[in-house]
Write a protein that holds these residues in place. Structure first.
Motif, PDB file in Angstrom:
ATOM      1  N   ASN A  64      -2.528   2.050  -5.577  1.00  0.00           N
ATOM      2  CA  ASN A  64      -2.700   0.698  -5.056  1.00  0.00           C
ATOM      3  C   ASN A  64      -2.408  -0.302  -6.171  1.00  0.00           C
ATOM      4  O   ASN A  64      -2.415   0.072  -7.349  1.00  0.00           O
ATOM      5  CB  ASN A  64      -4.132   0.517  -4.516  1.00  0.00           C
ATOM      6  CG  ASN A  64      -4.170  -0.260  -3.217  1.00  0.00           C
ATOM      7  OD1 ASN A  64      -3.287  -1.066  -2.947  1.00  0.00           O
ATOM      8  ND2 ASN A  64      -5.199  -0.014  -2.423  1.00  0.00           N
TER       9      ASN A  64
ATOM     10  N   GLU B  61      -3.077  -4.591  -2.495  1.00  0.00           N
ATOM     11  CA  GLU B  61      -1.989  -4.663  -1.514  1.00  0.00           C
ATOM     12  C   GLU B  61      -2.234  -3.796  -0.294  1.00  0.00           C
ATOM     13  O   GLU B  61      -1.994  -4.207   0.833  1.00  0.00           O
ATOM     14  CB  GLU B  61      -0.675  -4.209  -2.157  1.00  0.00           C
ATOM     15  CG  GLU B  61      -0.056  -5.232  -3.048  1.00  0.00           C
ATOM     16  CD  GLU B  61       1.305  -4.786  -3.562  1.00  0.00           C
ATOM     17  OE1 GLU B  61       1.732  -3.644  -3.286  1.00  0.00           O
ATOM     18  OE2 GLU B  61       1.927  -5.591  -4.253  1.00  0.00           O
ATOM     19  N   LYS B  62      -2.654  -2.565  -0.517  1.00  0.00           N
ATOM     20  CA  LYS B  62      -2.761  -1.565   0.552  1.00  0.00           C
ATOM     21  C   LYS B  62      -4.214  -1.380   0.966  1.00  0.00           C
ATOM     22  O   LYS B  62      -5.127  -1.751   0.235  1.00  0.00           O
ATOM     23  CB  LYS B  62      -2.225  -0.228   0.052  1.00  0.00           C
ATOM     24  CG  LYS B  62      -0.797  -0.264  -0.414  1.00  0.00           C
ATOM     25  CD  LYS B  62      -0.412   1.078  -0.996  1.00  0.00           C
ATOM     26  CE  LYS B  62       0.982   1.017  -1.608  1.00  0.00           C
ATOM     27  NZ  LYS B  62       1.325   2.274  -2.276  1.00  0.00           N
TER      28      LYS B  62
ATOM     29  N   GLY C 220      -1.323  -3.503   3.830  1.00  0.00           N
ATOM     30  CA  GLY C 220      -0.216  -2.701   3.335  1.00  0.00           C
ATOM     31  C   GLY C 220       1.094  -2.915   4.054  1.00  0.00           C
ATOM     32  O   GLY C 220       1.905  -2.024   4.157  1.00  0.00           O
TER      33      GLY C 220
END
Length: 100
Positions: free
Chosen positions: A28, A49-50, A92
């Motif tokens: 990540n 982000e994810k 994501g």
């Protein structure tokens, strides 16, 4: 990366720092940092982000895990009530609205 302030990242401590390290090692990435008075005065927030890539830890003393699941904000978060810190994860990619 939108806004990654190294001072904010280095001030991240405690159990959430441990989870952050696990997430970064799992692939990540930090998308954004924030320090301000929303939702609580003087809080800091790190946004990944994810979605969280490591197992969710729900029984950490003083830390609350919550599925936010709001595409306008983020997917999930850990909040350390003692340190006034949030670790949040994104979706994501493009949100999937097909199941709404």
């Amino acid at each position: 990366m939108l806004n990654n302030d190294e001072k904010i990242i280095s001030s991240f401590t405690g159990k959430l720092e441990e989870i952050l390290t696990l997430e970064l090692n799992a692939g990540n990435r930090i998308r954004e940092t924030y320090k301000g008075d929303w939702p609580y005065a003087g809080c800091i927030m790190l946004f990944l982000e994810k979605p969280f890539l490591t197992p969710i830890q729900r029984s950490i003393e003083g830390v609350v895990f919550r599925n936010v699941n709001d595409p306008h904000y983020w997917k999930a978060e850990y909040y350390d009530k003692t340190m006034n810190q949030f670790l949040c994860c994104g979706f994501g990619g493009v949100p999937d609205f097909s199941n709404m």
